[in-house]
Design an enzyme around this catalytic site. Sequence first.
Site, short mmCIF file in Angstrom:
data_model
loop_
_atom_site.label_atom_id
_atom_site.label_comp_id
_atom_site.label_asym_id
_atom_site.label_seq_id
_atom_site.Cartn_x
_atom_site.Cartn_y
_atom_site.Cartn_z
N TYR A 145 0.89 -1.12 0.09
CA TYR A 145 0.09 -0.20 0.10
C TYR A 145 1.01 1.16 -0.12
CZ TYR A 145 -2.93 3.43 2.39
OH TYR A 145 -3.66 4.71 2.65
N ASP A 230 -1.56 -6.44 9.43
CA ASP A 230 -2.81 -5.28 9.15
C ASP A 230 -3.95 -6.05 8.57
OD1 ASP A 230 -4.48 -3.57 7.93
OD2 ASP A 230 -2.87 -2.14 7.72
N ILE A 232 -7.19 -5.10 7.64
CA ILE A 232 -8.29 -4.31 7.86
C ILE A 232 -9.35 -4.84 6.76
CG2 ILE A 232 -7.08 -2.26 8.81
CD1 ILE A 232 -7.02 -1.22 5.81
N LYS A 272 -12.93 -0.35 5.73
CA LYS A 272 -13.19 -1.33 4.60
C LYS A 272 -14.41 -2.31 4.64
CE LYS A 272 -9.46 0.74 3.46
NZ LYS A 272 -9.37 1.92 2.33
#
Length: 472
Positions: A145, A230, A232, A272
């Site tokens: 990202y 992570d 999410i 998200k």
Amino acid sequence: MRLLSRKATCNTHGQDSSYFLGWQEYEKNPYDEIKNPTGIIQMGLAENQLSFDLLESWLANNQDASGFKKDGQSIFRELALFQDYHGLPAFKKAMVEFMAEIRGNKVTFDQNKIVLTAGATSANETLMFCLAEPGEAFLLPTPYYPGFDRDLKWRTEVEIVPIQCTSVNDFKITAPALEEAFQEAQKRNLRVKGVLVTNPSNPLGTTITRNELNLLLSFITEKSIHLISDEIYSGTVFSSPGFVSIMEVLKDRNCESTQVWNRVHVVYSLSKDLGLPGFRVGAIYSNDDMVVSAATKMSSFGLVSSQTQYLLAALLSDKKFTRNYILENQTRLKQRQQLLVKGLEKAGISCLKSNAGLFCWVNLKHLLSSNMFDAEMELWKEIVHQVKLNISPGSSCHCTEPGWFRVCFANMSEETLNLAVQRLKSFVESMNNNRSHHQLLKNSRRSKSLTSKWVFRLSFDHDRESEETIAR
């Protein structure tokens, strides 16, 4: 004397990345079906707008929560006053139960080990502050990202060393790649403090396999470093293989009584899975009491409002709603992803096979003028300015191979997505026609050149024969 601080004037924020520059171009000329039908369509923003109707329906049917009431009585004043930065107990309880539900209740979470933050951005930065000193490093698998260059590095001054993953094995993490990244950090005199992964991956749209997670745990155990997972996008997994949380692997390996148990940390957010990035709700989950304590203190710089916590505590505590929402949202994501993939296939464009997320990792290598990142940027500019689509080039995600792009599909209507695919299809056809025309011209010139040489050779041979005849 400088009027501004070094931090204010440094250029490490990453705002000049093509990832963010694409947003800027979109904002200058945003597509609107009625007002600006020839504008730029935003396909560089990973937002989930597919299930807003479910959320809006719940709000309409639960007006006490949305109106900040309890048993019909207003609690507005109570929520408006100062709240402890530890967070509302009811919300923390609802949050950890929702996280467990997404993971099929294969693991449970202790609400006393969760730290609320203003989104995953704040959660990841807070963990950097807790786990590393300026100049120390975290290893990240590529592609990753683009915002991590800002989130992890800008204020903390922690370094990122890439774990180079390639399309040869669909960008999976391997033991040699991990070791190579670790050695690269040492060559740069950087102390490695941990590895950070996104699972499911942003930008790949794929879940990390159990084998990879086991590999990561073995690696951080051997090196005595941390692992941040992570997660999410954990609720966006719409196809097999299913989502496996790092916490599930820890449990299966009976790590509770080992040192590695305290060196694994999970980041989560409602941005998200519920499509609520504007609510700014994120969380850190850690088994290390010292990390929880330090992160809780730091969270005072990025709190979640009491009103937001109260509303979402009621929503997440409605088990019937959350169960239905998770399943329906995943169904809609799958349908939308298939719509994009099939549309791209008709345009002669392939994607990495994905099973999660709000985007596809799209292969446009065949459209590059050369196998160089400069050619990728040229193509990206054409797509933004001529095709009027903002997609994210792989180079902004630190991909090692030019020609890959992240294309988002859940932040627009189905009609807009179809239009975007049609624009891209027309562009590809135009490029193919131009190349065919160019090839014809090239072949024609080559043919004329050969003909000229052939005529010249015949003329030369004829003249030589004439001279030989005269000589005889």
